[in-house]
Each structure stands twice: as C-alpha cells, then as structure tokens.
Write a protein that holds these residues in place. Structure first.
Motif: not given
Length: 224
Positions: A195-224
């Motif tokens: 329950k708690k881990e699931r909430k922590d996973t869903f109440y953030t935008m980080k999960t949507l670019y977490d390499p454990s779940f998603f592959e970044i196809i396009i990244n328009t952010y400037p390189e740091k």
C-alpha cells in the motif's frame, strides 16, 4: 441560543464562500498568466518532424506546463533531472497525432478525460521540456491496446480525480490514467502492490520516466 447558532452558521457560510471565491480568483489569475505565456511561446518548436517520426501509438508524452501549480508539481514530484508536470497518451486520429489526457475543471473547460491534437497539447508545454516515454518491452500491438483503453475512459467521460484515490477508475488524474491502464487493466507493467510503496509510486511524476518501467524515446531537455 438558536439565534446565536444562526449567526455562527451564517458567518461560517460567508467565510467558506469567501474562501472559495478567493480560490477561484487565484485559479483565474493563474490561468490568465498561462495564456499570456502560451501566446508568447506559440511559434517556438517543441518537437521536430524527425522526432515525431519516432512516435508510436500508446507512447506517453510528458510536458512541463506553465503557471503556479505547475511550479509546485515540478518542484515536489520530480527529481533533479526533469520537472514535468502533466502527462497524456499518444494515438493516431485522422492521420494526425492526438493526445488523450485528464485535466481538472480548475484549469480546463472540461473536467477530466479529454483529447487534443498534439500541436495544441504542445502549445501548453514549456519549450525544451518534453519527454516521450514508452513502457519497457511493449509491442506496437500492445500500444494500440493502451489507446483502446484510453479511448474507453474518454468516451465514458471519466471526471478528474480531485481527491487522489488510486486504483479507482471512476475518477482519474493525468498520471493515474496511465497507471490504471498499464497495471490494473492490461497488466503490461507490475507496479508495487504494498500500500505505502504503491502510493509513493503513483503520487509522483518520477515513476513515468523511471528506467525500471519506461524507456525514454525523446528528451528535449538541454544537456546539463
């Protein structure tokens, strides 16, 4: 005593109405500022034609929006690399790219599920702050299934989830729509079940670019 209680309820009602009015006024002012910024940045490119050729149906688009509430989401629900604030699902309609997503009536004429041409969706994105991600190991056929489920929720006119109750498809906020489809509906991704881990996973935008779940196809952010 009854008269005193009536006055208390009256003053409390006036207080709540004033608070609600101030809240609505703040949203209105924030929306007006967003519109000004959108107009200012209208002609700035968000995705190039070559980048659009990389898109597949069922891909997830993440953008950094304008306004005060986007600032809060950007700061609190991301890591130090990205600061995205909104998400949607890409699909083809009339030979064009469209986005299915969910927005609150506080910032949109429609409460909840809606669709927009990709170009319109991108206008509300801060330039050079867009990610396109794809669930790991997903096939094009599975991507189309993602779109079918998104269209189902769209046609059902599912409202925006103002409370943030996860695993309940009767109301959906933007990223919750994606989690609902990929995990609960199609079982393409297995997110944490505790329950708690699931909430922590869903109440953030980080999960949507977490390499454990998603592959970044396009990244328009400037390189740091």
């Amino acid at each position: 005593m009854k008269r005193k209680l009536k006055f208390i309820f009256l003053y409390f009602g006036i207080f709540l109405f004033t608070l609600w009015g101030a809240f609505q006024l703040f949203f209105w002012i924030d929306t007006q500022e967003e519109k000004k910024q959108v107009i200012k940045d209208t002609y700035l490119e968000r995705l190039s034609p070559s980048q659009e050729k990389l898109l597949q149906e069922g891909d997830i688009i993440l953008r950094r929006g304008y306004g005060f509430f986007s600032d809060i989401i950007a700061q609190r629900l991301n890591d130090d690399t990205f600061d995205v604030t909104h998400s949607g699902i890409l699909y083809r309609k009339n030979n064009q790219w469209w986005v299915i997503h969910s927005l609150s009536s506080d910032v949109s004429p429609i409460d909840g599920m809606q669709e927009q041409p990709l170009g319109t969706f991108l206008k509300y994105s801060t330039p050079k702050k867009i990610l396109i991600v794809r669930p790991k190991h997903i096939t094009p056929t599975e991507g189309k299934e993602v779109v079918k489920k998104a269209l189902y929720y769209l046609h059902q006119k599912i409202p925006f989830d103002h409370i943030g109750t996860i695993d309940d498809p009767s109301a959906l906020y933007c990223s919750e729509l994606i989690y609902q489809i990929l995990d609960n509906d199609l079982h393409l991704i297995s997110f944490p079940t505790e329950k708690k881990e699931r909430k922590d996973t869903f109440y953030t935008m980080k999960t949507l670019y977490d390499p454990s779940f998603f592959e970044i196809i396009i990244n328009t952010y400037p390189e740091k």
